[in-house]
Enzyme design. Structure first.
Site, mmCIF file in Angstrom:
data_model
loop_
_atom_site.group_PDB
_atom_site.id
_atom_site.type_symbol
_atom_site.label_atom_id
_atom_site.label_comp_id
_atom_site.label_asym_id
_atom_site.label_seq_id
_atom_site.Cartn_x
_atom_site.Cartn_y
_atom_site.Cartn_z
ATOM 1 N N GLU A 1 32.217 41.607 47.316
ATOM 2 C CA GLU A 1 31.032 41.019 47.966
ATOM 3 C C GLU A 1 31.418 39.817 48.830
ATOM 4 O OE1 GLU A 1 29.208 40.987 43.996
ATOM 5 O OE2 GLU A 1 27.424 41.784 44.949
ATOM 6 N N GLU B 1 30.411 46.692 38.668
ATOM 7 C CA GLU B 1 29.468 46.005 37.760
ATOM 8 C C GLU B 1 28.754 46.965 36.810
ATOM 9 O OE1 GLU B 1 29.730 45.503 41.024
ATOM 10 O OE2 GLU B 1 29.777 43.347 41.430
#
Ligand code: CAA
Length: 267
Positions: free
Chosen positions: A121, A141
């Site tokens: 990210e 995640e």
């Protein structure tokens, strides 16, 4: 400008060849014991360093990098594992990350090794991405019972399209630099020993241009890409925080720390 000493990052100003008095700013994530996991202190230092470079008139372009082994293996799971929805919302952990969006100068990411979760990210918050052939990207995640929380669901989808983003986020599988190139997520893949030099060489090239034009060009490109990103990010953050009410988040993060496979129950 005096250079601040940091604990989790290194900073350097490097002269642009042939341009007297003009530099590039290089920020290196440097928390090797945790594969540069993006703990709160590291993120604060990173944002401070980027902001200082942004204000420094001698600098035209910033290069953000890590080590050959890891750019960053994600947000710091150990820091987050005991959070509840209430505690994580009140700390608003990712608010620091928003400040990277205010950096006006171009940021080139030079990525090698792991760029996972928050590492992927953070890479996607940069403006140009140069990857070593050994770089490994991913949004894992889901495997620890949560979802990307620092922009991944929005930025990956914009970069590679809905279906590829959906697969990568729902399976959490890692992907190679060449796959990232083929999907349009990175600009260039180079041999590992060259990834930083290649990023610097692009930074030197861009440093030749008008700083004002660079700033306005970056701003305009981001505008086209932004759309309803803010709403999307708020939405994502709410969902991320909500997961800290679940047993699966506790189990997923605990299992990672205890180095065992997680057993998810959907509760
Ligand atoms: N947070 C905290 N510590 C981490 C970490 C992380 N994200 N990633 C690695 N570490 C630590 C490990 O716990 C280990 O510490 P100890 O030596 O104290 O045990 C050290 O770094 C080295 O890691 P490994 O022993 O696991 O190294 P490996 O080579 O066997 O595996 C890896 C490397 C595949 C990257 C593995 O470390 C891993 O899977 N890391 C987690 C990746 C991940 O799930 N990232 C997403 C985090 S959540 C997130 O980012 C949310 C968000 O959207 C912002």
């Amino acid at each position: 400008m005096t250079m601040t000493t940091y604990e989790n990052i290194l900073t350097a100003k490097e002269a642009v060849p042939g341009l007297a008095g003009i530099n590039i700013g290089v920020v290196t994530l440097n928390r090797p014991k945790a594969l540069n996991a993006l703990c709160h202190d590291l993120m604060n230092e990173l944002v401070d360093a980027l902001t200082d470079f942004d204000k420094d008139d001698s600098i035209r372009v910033i290069v953000l990098t890590g080590s050959e082994r890891a750019f960053a293996a994600g947000a710091d799971i150990k820091e987050m594992s005991d959070e509840t929805t209430v505690s994580i919302m009140s700390k608003d952990r990712f608010a620091t990350w928003d400040r990277i969006r205010n950096i006006k100068k171009p940021i080139i990411a030079a990525i090698s090794g792991y760029a996972l979760g928050g590492g992927c990210e953070l890479t996607m918050m940069c403006d140009i991405i140069i990857a070593s052939e050994s770089a490994q990207f991913g949004q894992p995640e889901i495997s620890i019972g949560v979802i990307p929380g620092a922009g991944g669901t929005q930025r990956l989808t914009r970069a590679v399209g809905k279906y590829r983003a959906m697969e990568l986020i729902l399976t959490g599988r890692p992907f190679t630099a060449n796959e990232a190139l083929e999907m349009g997520l990175v600009n260039k893949v180079v041999p590992t020993e060259l990834f930083l030099d290649e990023a610097k060489s692009m930074a030197y090239q861009i440093s030749q241009k008008s700083p004002l034009a660079l700033q306005l060009a970056k701003e305009a490109v981001l505008k086209s890409y932004d759309g309803t990103l803010s709403e999307g990010l708020q939405f994502e953050r709410k969902n991320f925080y909500m997961l800290f009410s679940s047993e699966d988040q506790k189990e997923g993060m605990k299992a990672f720390i205890e180095k065992r496979k997680a057993t998810f129950t959907g509760k």
